[in-house]
Design an enzyme around this catalytic site. Structure first.
Site, mmCIF file in Angstrom:
data_model
loop_
_atom_site.group_PDB
_atom_site.id
_atom_site.type_symbol
_atom_site.label_atom_id
_atom_site.label_comp_id
_atom_site.label_asym_id
_atom_site.label_seq_id
_atom_site.Cartn_x
_atom_site.Cartn_y
_atom_site.Cartn_z
ATOM 1 N N GLU A 37 -148.892 -7.100 10.358
ATOM 2 C CA GLU A 37 -148.730 -5.854 9.603
ATOM 3 C C GLU A 37 -147.567 -5.025 10.130
ATOM 4 O OE1 GLU A 37 -150.042 -5.125 6.729
ATOM 5 O OE2 GLU A 37 -151.218 -6.963 6.767
ATOM 6 N N TYR A 120 -151.078 3.884 7.402
ATOM 7 C CA TYR A 120 -151.037 2.547 6.814
ATOM 8 C C TYR A 120 -151.598 1.506 7.783
ATOM 9 C CZ TYR A 120 -149.742 -2.018 5.301
ATOM 10 O OH TYR A 120 -149.831 -3.335 4.972
ATOM 11 N N ASP A 138 -149.109 1.238 1.026
ATOM 12 C CA ASP A 138 -147.675 1.065 1.291
ATOM 13 C C ASP A 138 -146.918 1.213 -0.031
ATOM 14 O OD1 ASP A 138 -148.139 -1.263 -0.092
ATOM 15 O OD2 ASP A 138 -147.474 -2.616 1.491
HETATM 16 N N1 ADE Z 1 -147.324 -6.623 3.191
HETATM 17 C C1 ADE Z 1 -147.929 -5.892 4.123
HETATM 18 N N2 ADE Z 1 -149.050 -6.482 4.539
HETATM 19 C C2 ADE Z 1 -149.161 -7.636 3.861
HETATM 20 C C3 ADE Z 1 -150.083 -8.688 3.847
HETATM 21 N N3 ADE Z 1 -151.136 -8.653 4.647
HETATM 22 N N4 ADE Z 1 -149.871 -9.717 3.004
HETATM 23 C C4 ADE Z 1 -148.800 -9.725 2.210
HETATM 24 N N5 ADE Z 1 -147.886 -8.766 2.183
HETATM 25 C C5 ADE Z 1 -148.047 -7.732 2.992
#
Ligand code: ADE
Length: 343
Positions: A37, A120, A138
């Site tokens: 993340e 987030y 996000d």
């Molecule tokens: N963008 C942020 N976290 C994500 C996730 N877990 N899977 C795909 N895109 C992402």
């Protein structure tokens, strides 16, 4: 009334069929979730894949991150950008080791107190790794909600983010919060894309406020941020006896503590080059060795590098490195590209 209140069920059914298979979705732990993340916050999925695998190979546990040299951390992050993320990650893992015996805590309070954990990250880690019913909002999620609920407010405003977070909090299914959050991410990445959304393939097309009013390419509203400034950067590749002169950037600010070839910024290329030559007593070079345009969030570097073969005196925070050594130190992104051109 749109969207119909059971839209999360349709989204989850679509996700079960169409959701992406991504490395961080296999064998999830709080640590792998954290790493992925952080990497994904400002970087595209495809760019993250190789970094994620390499990172876990090199730093398989919070303890490994905590014990590493900061320069190894920055080196593993080299090219991903936004290096403060890596420094926060390391400081967070150091606290996890010191205070929680190397085991990432699950409570809101404990997580929120760790470095680099904003709303987030908190929602993402809590929902994905611990199954807590918390949204992770996000840019993708803002776009999906703005369209679905026909929100005309500027999504870059904190008040709009709060409104979307509250809406998500109301509808998030308590039996599948992580899947719901990742389904929103995938819908945003695959269907509800920024410019030309693929509404015909969308599981929520009947629910979507923007689609109903023909505003799917107008929403979300994003008021322009301040413009990027363009800087001309003259870069010195100074070589002597198979080594190159590198400078370490200051402890704070953009690209903090990363290495670069000596560089001077100016309003024009001529001014930047004159500044560089004056700063180091260099003769005017014969030609440009390398040109590159590098786009950061708020800044563009129009770079021109020049070469000198000479034994220059080292200034503060400078060092000679062989080409092979250059591959092992954390280099500021565009400077890594320049280093790769050196034979
Ligand atoms: N963008 C942020 N976290 C994500 C996730 N877990 N899977 C795909 N895109 C992402």
């Amino acid at each position: 009334m749109w969207p119909r209140p059971d839209w999360p069920t349709r989204l989850l059914a679509w996700f079960a069929r169409e959701g992406r298979e991504l490395p961080w979705r296999e064998n999830r732990s709080a640590y792998t979730t954290w790493v992925s993340e952080v990497m994904l916050q400002q970087t595209r999925v495809e760019a993250v894949r190789p970094y994620y695998a390499a990172w876990l190979h090199r730093f398989p546990t919070p303890a490994a991150v905590a014990a590493a040299d900061e320069s190894d951390i920055l080196h593993a992050w080299q090219g991903l950008g936004y290096y403060r993320r890596a420094q926060h990650l390391q400081r967070a893992m150091q606290e996890v080791v010191a205070r929680y015996d190397g085991c990432i805590p699950s409570s809101r309070e404990a997580l929120a107190a760790l470095p680099g954990v904003g709303p987030y990250m908190l929602g993402a880690i809590r929902s994905l790794a611990f199954g807590a019913p918390e949204p992770a909002v996000d840019g993708n999620v803002l776009r999906v909600f703005a369209r679905l609920y026909g929100i005309e407010d500027d999504v870059l405003q904190p008040a709009t983010r709060r409104r979307v977070t509250a809406l998500a909090q109301e509808v998030i299914p308590h039996d599948a919060p992580g899947a719901f959050n990742e389904a929103l991410m995938d819908l945003g990445a695959l269907i509800c894309t920024p410019r030309t959304p693929h509404c015909a393939d969308c599981p929520l097309q009947v629910d979507c406020g923007a689609r109903r009013s023909g505003r799917e390419t107008v929403l979300p509203v994003r008021k322009k941020k301040t413009k990027q400034v363009t800087e001309r950067v003259a870069v010195a590749v100074i070589a002597h006896a198979g080594r190159y002169l590198l400078h370490r950037r200051s402890e704070t600010g953009m690209l903090a503590k990363m290495w670069e070839f000596p560089a001077v910024t100016g309003r024009t290329h001529a001014a930047a080059l004159a500044g560089l030559c004056a700063a180091r007593g260099l003769t005017t070079p014969h030609g440009v060795y390398w040109r590159h345009r590098h786009v950061f969030t708020h800044r563009i570097w129009e770079m021109r590098a020049y070469r000198w073969e000479m034994e220059a005196a080292l200034q503060e925070d400078e060092c000679w490195y062989t080409r092979d050594e250059l591959l092992t130190i954390p280099l500021a992104g565009p400077h890594a590209k320049l280093a790769a051109t050196l034979a």
